[in-house]
Design a protein around this motif. Sequence first.
Motif, PDB file in Angstrom:
ATOM      1  N   LEU A  90       0.816  -1.213   0.000  1.00  0.00           N
ATOM      2  CA  LEU A  90       0.000   0.000   0.000  1.00  0.00           C
ATOM      3  C   LEU A  90       0.846   1.258   0.000  1.00  0.00           C
ATOM      4  N   ASN A  91       2.051   1.191   0.557  1.00  0.00           N
ATOM      5  CA  ASN A  91       2.916   2.365   0.535  1.00  0.00           C
ATOM      6  C   ASN A  91       3.255   2.761  -0.897  1.00  0.00           C
ATOM      7  N   LYS A  92       3.355   1.778  -1.794  1.00  0.00           N
ATOM      8  CA  LYS A  92       3.637   2.061  -3.200  1.00  0.00           C
ATOM      9  C   LYS A  92       2.402   2.619  -3.905  1.00  0.00           C
ATOM     10  N   GLU A  93       1.222   2.180  -3.483  1.00  0.00           N
ATOM     11  CA  GLU A  93      -0.015   2.591  -4.143  1.00  0.00           C
ATOM     12  C   GLU A  93      -0.603   3.871  -3.572  1.00  0.00           C
ATOM     13  N   TYR A  94      -0.318   4.145  -2.317  1.00  0.00           N
ATOM     14  CA  TYR A  94      -0.957   5.277  -1.661  1.00  0.00           C
ATOM     15  C   TYR A  94       0.073   6.051  -0.857  1.00  0.00           C
ATOM     16  N   ASP A  95       0.355   7.267  -1.258  1.00  0.00           N
ATOM     17  CA  ASP A  95       1.321   8.132  -0.604  1.00  0.00           C
ATOM     18  C   ASP A  95       0.682   8.748   0.635  1.00  0.00           C
ATOM     19  N   VAL A  96       1.221   8.459   1.817  1.00  0.00           N
ATOM     20  CA  VAL A  96       0.635   8.975   3.054  1.00  0.00           C
ATOM     21  C   VAL A  96       1.222  10.326   3.454  1.00  0.00           C
ATOM     22  N   GLU A  97       2.165  10.806   2.689  1.00  0.00           N
ATOM     23  CA  GLU A  97       2.775  12.092   3.032  1.00  0.00           C
ATOM     24  C   GLU A  97       1.896  13.245   2.555  1.00  0.00           C
ATOM     25  N   GLY A  98       2.185  14.406   3.083  1.00  0.00           N
ATOM     26  CA  GLY A  98       1.460  15.602   2.661  1.00  0.00           C
ATOM     27  C   GLY A  98       0.315  15.925   3.603  1.00  0.00           C
ATOM     28  N   GLU A  99      -0.297  17.044   3.340  1.00  0.00           N
ATOM     29  CA  GLU A  99      -1.393  17.543   4.165  1.00  0.00           C
ATOM     30  C   GLU A  99      -2.552  17.949   3.276  1.00  0.00           C
ATOM     31  N   GLY A 100      -3.715  18.087   3.877  1.00  0.00           N
ATOM     32  CA  GLY A 100      -4.886  18.668   3.233  1.00  0.00           C
ATOM     33  C   GLY A 100      -5.174  18.189   1.829  1.00  0.00           C
ATOM     34  N   GLY A 101      -5.043  19.103   0.882  1.00  0.00           N
ATOM     35  CA  GLY A 101      -5.376  18.825  -0.513  1.00  0.00           C
ATOM     36  C   GLY A 101      -4.567  17.693  -1.106  1.00  0.00           C
ATOM     37  N   ARG A 102      -3.313  17.584  -0.722  1.00  0.00           N
ATOM     38  CA  ARG A 102      -2.476  16.509  -1.269  1.00  0.00           C
ATOM     39  C   ARG A 102      -2.980  15.144  -0.810  1.00  0.00           C
ATOM     40  N   VAL A 103      -3.427  15.059   0.432  1.00  0.00           N
ATOM     41  CA  VAL A 103      -3.943  13.795   0.953  1.00  0.00           C
ATOM     42  C   VAL A 103      -5.191  13.385   0.176  1.00  0.00           C
ATOM     43  N   VAL A 104      -6.066  14.347  -0.092  1.00  0.00           N
ATOM     44  CA  VAL A 104      -7.289  14.064  -0.852  1.00  0.00           C
ATOM     45  C   VAL A 104      -6.934  13.674  -2.285  1.00  0.00           C
ATOM     46  N   GLU A 105      -6.003  14.386  -2.882  1.00  0.00           N
ATOM     47  CA  GLU A 105      -5.593  14.062  -4.249  1.00  0.00           C
ATOM     48  C   GLU A 105      -4.940  12.680  -4.315  1.00  0.00           C
ATOM     49  N   ASN A 106      -4.200  12.305  -3.275  1.00  0.00           N
ATOM     50  CA  ASN A 106      -3.610  10.957  -3.219  1.00  0.00           C
ATOM     51  C   ASN A 106      -4.693   9.894  -3.215  1.00  0.00           C
ATOM     52  N   LEU A 107      -5.761  10.138  -2.442  1.00  0.00           N
ATOM     53  CA  LEU A 107      -6.856   9.164  -2.401  1.00  0.00           C
ATOM     54  C   LEU A 107      -7.519   9.048  -3.770  1.00  0.00           C
ATOM     55  N   LEU A 108      -7.770  10.182  -4.417  1.00  0.00           N
ATOM     56  CA  LEU A 108      -8.394  10.151  -5.746  1.00  0.00           C
ATOM     57  C   LEU A 108      -7.491   9.445  -6.753  1.00  0.00           C
ATOM     58  N   GLY A 109      -6.191   9.632  -6.626  1.00  0.00           N
ATOM     59  CA  GLY A 109      -5.248   8.929  -7.499  1.00  0.00           C
ATOM     60  C   GLY A 109      -5.286   7.428  -7.257  1.00  0.00           C
ATOM     61  N   TYR A 110      -5.359   7.040  -5.998  1.00  0.00           N
ATOM     62  CA  TYR A 110      -5.472   5.629  -5.656  1.00  0.00           C
ATOM     63  C   TYR A 110      -6.745   5.034  -6.256  1.00  0.00           C
ATOM     64  N   MET A 111      -7.820   5.822  -6.254  1.00  0.00           N
ATOM     65  CA  MET A 111      -9.105   5.380  -6.809  1.00  0.00           C
ATOM     66  C   MET A 111      -9.090   5.362  -8.338  1.00  0.00           C
ATOM     67  N   ASP A 112      -8.006   5.869  -8.942  1.00  0.00           N
ATOM     68  CA  ASP A 112      -7.862   5.955 -10.400  1.00  0.00           C
ATOM     69  C   ASP A 112      -8.873   6.930 -11.010  1.00  0.00           C
ATOM     70  N   VAL A 113      -9.140   8.018 -10.297  1.00  0.00           N
ATOM     71  CA  VAL A 113      -9.981   9.095 -10.823  1.00  0.00           C
ATOM     72  C   VAL A 113      -9.020  10.136 -11.385  1.00  0.00           C
ATOM     73  N   ARG A 114      -9.199  10.434 -12.673  1.00  0.00           N
ATOM     74  CA  ARG A 114      -8.316  11.393 -13.329  1.00  0.00           C
ATOM     75  C   ARG A 114      -9.102  12.625 -13.767  1.00  0.00           C
ATOM     76  N   LYS A 115      -8.464  13.786 -13.635  1.00  0.00           N
ATOM     77  CA  LYS A 115      -9.122  15.055 -13.981  1.00  0.00           C
ATOM     78  C   LYS A 115      -9.570  15.088 -15.436  1.00  0.00           C
ATOM     79  N   GLU A 116      -8.853  14.410 -16.298  1.00  0.00           N
ATOM     80  CA  GLU A 116      -9.160  14.482 -17.727  1.00  0.00           C
ATOM     81  C   GLU A 116     -10.256  13.513 -18.170  1.00  0.00           C
ATOM     82  N   ASP A 117     -10.706  12.641 -17.274  1.00  0.00           N
ATOM     83  CA  ASP A 117     -11.747  11.678 -17.644  1.00  0.00           C
ATOM     84  C   ASP A 117     -13.064  12.393 -17.978  1.00  0.00           C
ATOM     85  N   SER A 118     -13.673  11.992 -19.078  1.00  0.00           N
ATOM     86  CA  SER A 118     -14.966  12.550 -19.474  1.00  0.00           C
ATOM     87  C   SER A 118     -16.087  11.733 -18.849  1.00  0.00           C
ATOM     88  N   ARG A 119     -17.283  12.264 -18.877  1.00  0.00           N
ATOM     89  CA  ARG A 119     -18.448  11.545 -18.346  1.00  0.00           C
ATOM     90  C   ARG A 119     -18.591  10.208 -19.057  1.00  0.00           C
TER      91      ARG A 119
END
Length: 184
Positions: free
Chosen positions: A114-143
């Motif tokens: 999980l350390n490779k898949e989910y970065d536990v470092e950072g605060e606030g927005g970075r932590v949320v962005e890490n979770l979204l990255g783990y979920m494979d949600v990308r900003k460029e994805d269309s509906r």
Amino acid sequence: MKRPDVANVMTAYKKQLGYIFKYFARMSTIKIADNSDSQISSMDISKFAKFCSYFRLTRLLPLEESLVLFKQLAKHSKDSQTIDYVTFEEALIRAALLVKERLRSNGEIVKGQLNKEYDVEGEGGRVVENLLGYMDVRKEDSRKAIEKKLDDDRVEAAKIVSKKTLPNSIKGTTTNSPRISGNK
């Protein structure tokens, strides 16, 4: 009130998270009112559980904890059984912070995969962005891309389930039947 860095991340992912929320909310079985649009604007606990499982959140946060989080947030809704999109965002933010604490406090997990898949470092927005990255949600994805992926995965899961239940649906056979189970 959200921290500015967290608000910026949620704004950057708003479209994609909105598509995901609506996809799972459409599955809702609780009727809030006679207006069908209200069903799309809320998610019940069973659909939230499916969302958590689908996006592998249950690997980071046990489903029971995710459902407690849902219930805490749903207490403040009109019907105490559903959450709206804004509350869904809040659930993701809280889940990200819970995951960070959980992984940081459990050293052996952090040293593992999980350390490779989910970065536990950072605060606030970075932590949320890490979770979204783990979920494979990308900003460029269309509906369409998000819904196609969710639909394709749902169809694939249905095929697996139907294969597992097929022997029970055939009259006169059992799951131990060599012809049905593939044993020869």
